[in-house]
Design a protein around this motif. Structure first.
Motif, short mmCIF file in Angstrom:
data_model
loop_
_atom_site.label_atom_id
_atom_site.label_comp_id
_atom_site.label_asym_id
_atom_site.label_seq_id
_atom_site.Cartn_x
_atom_site.Cartn_y
_atom_site.Cartn_z
N HIS A 51 20.24 31.65 31.64
CA HIS A 51 19.50 30.65 32.41
C HIS A 51 19.58 30.93 33.91
O HIS A 51 18.67 30.57 34.66
CB HIS A 51 20.07 29.25 32.15
CG HIS A 51 20.29 28.95 30.70
ND1 HIS A 51 19.27 29.01 29.77
CD2 HIS A 51 21.41 28.58 30.02
CE1 HIS A 51 19.76 28.68 28.59
NE2 HIS A 51 21.05 28.43 28.71
N THR A 88 27.32 25.78 33.76
CA THR A 88 26.73 25.77 32.44
C THR A 88 27.22 24.51 31.71
O THR A 88 28.18 23.87 32.13
CB THR A 88 27.17 27.00 31.61
OG1 THR A 88 28.60 26.93 31.40
CG2 THR A 88 26.82 28.29 32.32
N TYR A 89 26.56 24.18 30.62
CA TYR A 89 26.95 22.99 29.86
C TYR A 89 28.38 23.11 29.36
O TYR A 89 29.15 22.14 29.38
CB TYR A 89 25.99 22.79 28.68
CG TYR A 89 26.28 21.54 27.89
CD1 TYR A 89 25.90 20.29 28.38
CD2 TYR A 89 26.93 21.60 26.66
CE1 TYR A 89 26.18 19.13 27.66
CE2 TYR A 89 27.21 20.45 25.94
CZ TYR A 89 26.83 19.22 26.44
OH TYR A 89 27.10 18.08 25.73
N SER A 122 14.41 24.74 29.03
CA SER A 122 15.14 25.76 29.78
C SER A 122 14.15 26.71 30.43
O SER A 122 13.04 26.90 29.94
CB SER A 122 16.12 26.52 28.87
OG SER A 122 15.42 27.24 27.87
N ASP A 132 14.51 30.40 31.50
CA ASP A 132 15.41 31.55 31.44
C ASP A 132 14.87 32.74 32.22
O ASP A 132 13.66 32.88 32.43
CB ASP A 132 15.62 31.96 29.98
CG ASP A 132 16.16 30.82 29.12
OD1 ASP A 132 16.76 29.90 29.70
OD2 ASP A 132 15.98 30.87 27.90
N PRO A 172 19.39 21.35 23.83
CA PRO A 172 18.49 21.67 24.94
C PRO A 172 17.15 20.95 24.81
O PRO A 172 16.55 20.91 23.75
CB PRO A 172 18.32 23.19 24.84
CG PRO A 172 18.69 23.55 23.44
CD PRO A 172 19.70 22.54 23.00
N SER A 199 23.98 30.33 27.13
CA SER A 199 24.04 29.02 26.47
C SER A 199 25.45 28.64 26.04
O SER A 199 25.75 27.46 25.86
CB SER A 199 23.12 28.99 25.25
OG SER A 199 23.46 30.04 24.35
N GLN A 221 18.31 24.41 33.00
CA GLN A 221 18.54 23.92 31.64
C GLN A 221 18.71 22.41 31.66
O GLN A 221 19.44 21.87 32.49
CB GLN A 221 19.80 24.58 31.06
CG GLN A 221 20.01 24.31 29.58
CD GLN A 221 21.30 24.94 29.06
OE1 GLN A 221 22.27 25.02 29.79
NE2 GLN A 221 21.29 25.36 27.83
#
Length: 214
Positions: free
Chosen positions: A150, A47-48, A82, A84, A79, A109, A71
């Motif tokens: 995501h 993830t980010y 994305s 999802d 973003p 997120s 994403q």
């Protein structure tokens, strides 16, 4: 400089396996390339929030493709696009993995939320990455009421994937084996929607950047 962008993975590329962050020499080389005007793109299954600048050794990417292409984000973490899970896809994973107590986390997120077997997942993630602060207890199973995940990450026996597909194959979820086996001989998988992977995410990002893949 003929290159317009470089695309780099995190685990096993920028960050050596078993180490908590990018080595200074690696980070410095990436910053030098970036200073020449080349866009730096991170493409990762993380993830980010699990690839922040401390993990990247101070590297600040121009763009990021996270959750295996589900994403896309700009340099500020905003973003761009994305893909999802639908509620049906997410609930199918929860129902199946809860039946067998296989560790299951979703990539939201803001962090990973573990919906099944939090402690097992937390210990496993820490042993692999050296971090645990991105793994949160989601066993109340209510984080998706804010927004949908995501992607998913799971640890299970190899035979669990074809068994899941036999029951929920109509969902056409994409299971990607990652890393080696655990001490118990189980496997690790990233899961995204059909048609999603880093390549698809990169193609979409290049279009957004105005770059021709050729």
């Amino acid at each position: 400089m003929p290159y317009k962008a470089i695309i780099l993975d995190v685990d096993g590329t920028l960050v050596a396996h078993g180490e908590p962050s990018a080595r200074p020499a690696v980070a410095e080389m990436v910053r030098r390339v970036q200073a020449l005007g080349v866009k730096v793109v991170i493409a990762t299954g993380r993830t980010y929030y699990a690839m922040n600048t401390s993990i990247l050794g101070g590297i600040k990417p121009d763009y990021a493709i996270c959750a295996n292409g589900a994403q896309m984000l700009d340099s500020a973490g905003r973003p761009l696009a994305s893909e999802d899970f639908t509620p049906e896809e997410m609930y199918a994973l929860v129902d199946y993995f809860e039946d067998y107590d296989y560790p299951l986390a979703f990539c939201f997120s803001d962090s990973y939320y573990v919906y099944v077997e939090f402690e097992k997942m937390r210990r496993f993630y820490k042993s692999v990455t050296g971090h645990e602060e991105f793994v949160r207890d989601g066993e109340d199973q209510d984080r998706h009421l804010i927004d949908m995940p995501h992607a998913a990450f799971m640890v299970c026996p190899e035979e669990a994937v074809p068994a899941f597909q036999a029951k929920f194959g109509h969902l056409e979820l994409h299971f990607m084996r990652v890393g080696g086996r655990t001490e118990a001989g189980w496997c690790c998988y990233d899961v995204v929607r059909q048609g999603i992977d880093k390549g698809a995410g990169l193609a979409g990002l290049c279009r957004a950047m105005g770059l021709d893949l050729s």
